[in-house]
Design an enzyme around this catalytic site. Structure first.
Site, PDB file in Angstrom:
ATOM      1  NE  ARG A  61     -45.859  -0.747 -15.248  1.00 50.59           N
ATOM      2  CZ  ARG A  61     -45.702   0.557 -15.059  1.00 50.59           C
ATOM      3  NH1 ARG A  61     -46.232   1.409 -15.907  1.00 50.59           N
ATOM      4  NH2 ARG A  61     -45.007   1.018 -14.043  1.00 50.59           N
ATOM      5  CD  GLU A  98     -35.859   9.652  -7.988  1.00 46.43           C
ATOM      6  OE1 GLU A  98     -36.669   9.150  -8.786  1.00 46.43           O
ATOM      7  OE2 GLU A  98     -34.634   9.692  -8.157  1.00 46.43           O
TER       8      GLU A  98
HETATM    9  P1  AMP Z   1     -42.339   3.139  -6.057  1.00 46.68           P
HETATM   10  O1  AMP Z   1     -41.117   3.976  -6.187  1.00 46.68           O
HETATM   11  O2  AMP Z   1     -42.059   1.792  -5.446  1.00 46.68           O
HETATM   12  O3  AMP Z   1     -43.451   3.868  -5.369  1.00 46.68           O
HETATM   13  O4  AMP Z   1     -42.815   2.845  -7.542  1.00 46.68           O
HETATM   14  C1  AMP Z   1     -43.667   3.742  -8.154  1.00 46.68           C
HETATM   15  C2  AMP Z   1     -44.472   3.101  -9.263  1.00 46.68           C
HETATM   16  O5  AMP Z   1     -43.733   3.251 -10.457  1.00 46.68           O
HETATM   17  C3  AMP Z   1     -44.799   1.648  -9.089  1.00 46.68           C
HETATM   18  O6  AMP Z   1     -46.141   1.445  -9.526  1.00 46.68           O
HETATM   19  C4  AMP Z   1     -43.840   0.944 -10.003  1.00 46.68           C
HETATM   20  O7  AMP Z   1     -44.495  -0.084 -10.704  1.00 46.68           O
HETATM   21  C5  AMP Z   1     -43.404   2.010 -10.981  1.00 46.68           C
HETATM   22  N1  AMP Z   1     -41.961   2.024 -11.188  1.00 46.68           N
HETATM   23  C6  AMP Z   1     -41.041   2.672 -10.462  1.00 46.68           C
HETATM   24  N2  AMP Z   1     -39.811   2.507 -10.945  1.00 46.68           N
HETATM   25  C7  AMP Z   1     -39.954   1.706 -12.024  1.00 46.68           C
HETATM   26  C8  AMP Z   1     -39.031   1.139 -12.967  1.00 46.68           C
HETATM   27  N3  AMP Z   1     -37.703   1.379 -12.907  1.00 46.68           N
HETATM   28  N4  AMP Z   1     -39.528   0.368 -13.946  1.00 46.68           N
HETATM   29  C9  AMP Z   1     -40.850   0.123 -14.029  1.00 46.68           C
HETATM   30  N5  AMP Z   1     -41.769   0.624 -13.174  1.00 46.68           N
HETATM   31  C10 AMP Z   1     -41.324   1.400 -12.177  1.00 46.68           C
END
Ligand code: AMP
Length: 174
Positions: A61, A98
């Site tokens: 995205r 996670e």
């Molecule tokens: P991060 O935990 O910041 O590494 O996020 C991991 C990836 O998953 C990123 O590309 C975010 O765009 C996506 N992502 C994580 N959590 C969400 C959420 N609750 N809704 C939409 N996209 C998410």
């Protein structure tokens, strides 16, 4: 269009992709011409004074607004992708999820030494993905001039993984 109006076009999808996760679906925002324009302009207002030469977007995205932002700024665009997707020589970095680890790759010629790079993704959650991209840019000798998101899930504390960098998000969930 205010941040609240942008937020009204972001849909909560409970239990996607796994039970317990509330997915922030930006599809309605992207489908609205005025909101899409506003989102790109909002990101550009942060990015432009930092004079990036390249926008690096994360699969998948991060390619959407990232591409539009690069066009708006007159910059190049590069992709950070999941392993095995890029055709040329790559550098890769592993990062913690996670549960378990994942990795991201960029072409080894995507960033030239000294190049000014803006890192972009749609959502800042735990910050692991953005941190991985920052590390890739720096591994190739680039300079991260900012990290820009459409949405920040502030309660997950992702900014703490990006300390020392200029971080911007257009819509925050405290
Ligand atoms: P991060 O935990 O910041 O590494 O996020 C991991 C990836 O998953 C990123 O590309 C975010 O765009 C996506 N992502 C994580 N959590 C969400 C959420 N609750 N809704 C939409 N996209 C998410």
């Amino acid at each position: 269009m205010t941040a609240t109006e942008l937020a009204s076009l972001i849909r909560d999808v409970p239990d996607f992709p796994r039970p317990g996760i509330v997915f922030k679906d930006v599809s309605p925002l992207l489908a609205d011409g005025r909101a899409l324009h506003q989102a790109v302009e909002g990101l550009a207002a942060f990015a432009e004074p930092r004079r990036p030469e390249l926008v690096l977007g994360a699969e998948a995205r991060g390619f959407i607004l990232g591409g539009a932002l690069a066009y708006r700024l007159g910059c190049g665009f590069a992709t950070a992708r999941k392993p095995g997707k890029l055709p040329w020589r790559t550098v890769s970095v592993e990062y913690a999820l996670e549960y378990g680890v994942d990795s991201l790759e960029v072409h080894d010629d995507a960033v030239r030494p000294g190049m000014r790079v803006l890192v972009h993704d749609d959502v800042l959650a735990t910050g692991g993905t953005a941190r991985a991209k920052v590390d890739l840019v720096e591994r190739l000798g680039g300079v991260v001039v900012g990290v820009a998101f459409l949405v920040e899930l502030a309660f997950l504390g992702g900014r703490s993984r990006l300390q020392g960098y200029d971080v911007c998000s257009l819509v925050q969930y405290p």
